[in-house]
Design an enzyme around this catalytic site. Sequence first.
Site: not given
Ligand code: GAL
Length: 782
Positions: A372, A443
């Site tokens: 990110e 994710e």
């Molecule tokens: C994302 C991040 C993860 C975690 C996640 C929580 O933005 O890459 O490491 O923090 O959010 O939902």
Amino acid sequence: MKKIVRPINYDWYVKVFDEKDLEVIDLKSFKKVNIPNQPFEFSENQLKLSEFHQKYTYVYHLENLDYKKGVDVYLRFEGVAIESDIYVNNQHAGQHLSGYTPQRILITPYLNKDKDNEIKVIVSGIERPNIPPFGAIVDYLGYVGIYREVYLEVVDTYEISHVYAYSENPLINDHLNIEVMTSKARGKLTVSVGDIEKTVEVSETNTFIELDIKDKVLWDLNHPHLYDIDVKYEVYDKTYDQRQVRFGFRDIKFKADGFYLNGELIKLSGLNRHQSYPYVGYAMPKGAQYEDVDILKDFLGVDIVRSSHYPCSTHFLDRCDEKGLLVLEEIPGWQYIGNDLFKEISYISLKNMIIRDRNHPSVCMWGVRINESPDDQEFYLNTNKIAHHLDPIRPTGGIRNLTQSEFLEDVYTYNDFSHVGNNSGLLPKKEVTKQSHPYLVTEYNGHMFPTKSFDTEERRVEHALRHLRVIHDMRNPNNGIAGAIGWSMFDYHTHPSFGSGDLICYHGVLDINRMPKYAAYSYRSQQDVEPVMEILSSMDIGDYPGGYLKQIVVFTNLDYIRLYKNGIYINTFYPNKKDYPHLKHPPIIITDFIGESLAKQEHMKKKDAEIVKAIFREITVKGNKISLKYKLQLVRLLKKYKLSMKQGIALYYKYMTGWGADAPIYLFEGFENNFIKLSKKITHDEEFNCLVESNRLVMYHRDTYDSLRFAIKLTNGSDNLYAYVRDILKIKIEGPIELIGPKERVFEAGQLAVWIKSIGVGKAKITFSVRDQKVIKEVEIV
Ligand code: GAL
């Protein structure tokens, strides 16, 4: 002399660092430990970060190494968090600035002659801004300690530095290419796979050998077939080094329309995994790494795991190879790109990760961007170049939270947090990147709907449905999405600015002990290896506003279920294909708990019973403000069945809420091919059982200690979880083991897991006690 690789994981000493440690060591103030080690055990949540953010001194006593002149002695550290300085007999021998990749340090110049040696490792857990992943505040902890194994290596001039095995086109030919890097351009190499063998002269430090493995078997997710490649390095007819690497033939391609494994288009459903554990952070040996893979593959039934956000343990990868679980492995980092040093360390970490892991068939992609982070053309052109140079076979991805950002990798990988419950699970591909790009979602969910295993049922069900909705959208065959990897496998420790204030992010589909929340079944119900019928409810009306349990959700891979209440057949329910057309196993949603019971028990005509059910449903929503049509029907039916208003109200409570009635008995029968495959009763009884399970009862005290996990559940006589019991579990151990964590633990949502570790060989006994229950487990340590 043949190369010696000796594990040195037992009998280290550790304490909080003191400047004086650089001169004299007084072992009296140290604690004796084995590696993997986290220098102190911490509480499950609400940890004290200051204990991590400091330095620790590790000491190891190395006997006099009486090797002949000319040999090189090295120390190899597989993983030390976060930074380390290595001293041999008080002389600085090396430094390592990455907590996630191995480091080999030459110690020959500092060794004593004819005397024992003292190895000292000053380990720092301080989060320094230009040491990845740190810079911004990171949503996970780096912990501290020598948390992966340590080896002593003794090399007599000639050694195999690396072996890289690959097959460029396994669908078309049987070639196995092996590149062997040697320390010298001399001697000969013999490579063998089974009884196929080839010997070649070494004239450069890189030697390329090709073998033909006729009728080879491919590696895939269901049959992860592996080959052992043996490499022998001889000079002047003496063997100096021997290496074995494992390899699998498989063809991996990410294309615009999705992911192809061995030519077959498949959707990848997966989860992100941190490498952390309760009480000891990262410091867990092979047994625990293996079990996490087994949970992902066998219990959750996923196809892919992302080692977020750093290279994982090689034990973890070994097991992924064996089980057929794909891995997206990435460099350390989180949203922040630092200065030149930061970038330099990132390049080194990337190289180390790829050189270490490129033989693993499970690894299907290198993550070459800081998770990110913003676009940085030069930085990411370089990381892509490094990855492609070291491994031309595997695609690169770079995990971003930016849509339409600069695309320098082979696959556009994006964290899609767009699902908020009442919209589609994922953004259309075209809103994220070009249709022509291969695209993988890396994710989803996570912080959008954090859920504790002890949250209310409604929340836990919604958490599970959110995961299922995303999986459903991902599975749309025409969306050009290769797959989606959810956030996250289990709850994990974090910094105060994230999570629930107790330094835990409750984002897991499992809790921190790897015990399932309902969302675990969003994944498990989509596999076909084992039958699943998980009822996402305790059927307790008191957990719902107005005592009205509107609907229950059943996650199952069976064909249909029949529901009985108090012995009376209610109805047969089928998977909801209408709302979940892309799921292989849509959930079953039950909204009618009355079924035929009004007709049967109250002797109503079927048609009348259906009207009464409709009236009852309206009462639940509108109270006594039901429509005139239903009011008139109600008066007519009360009269017809000779019931007073009071008796009518009593019927409503009896059938709609059960409020004040005897505890109901629900029976769910799950059918496959018209035969009952699973059945589950949900009811109340006074039995109180403590069930303790482990995946084995043997431990292996070898290169280092072993760990073993016991999963514990409190249930009634029908195997219903006592989700709100707050009892204490007492654990007593006897024999050559230690407990990880305290001797007394509080149940979390009726569940817990307890890990033990070996400290020697022999027989051990563990006694778990709660209320009047005592469960004894005996373990053999070999
Ligand atoms: C994302 C991040 C993860 C975690 C996640 C929580 O933005 O890459 O490491 O923090 O959010 O939902």
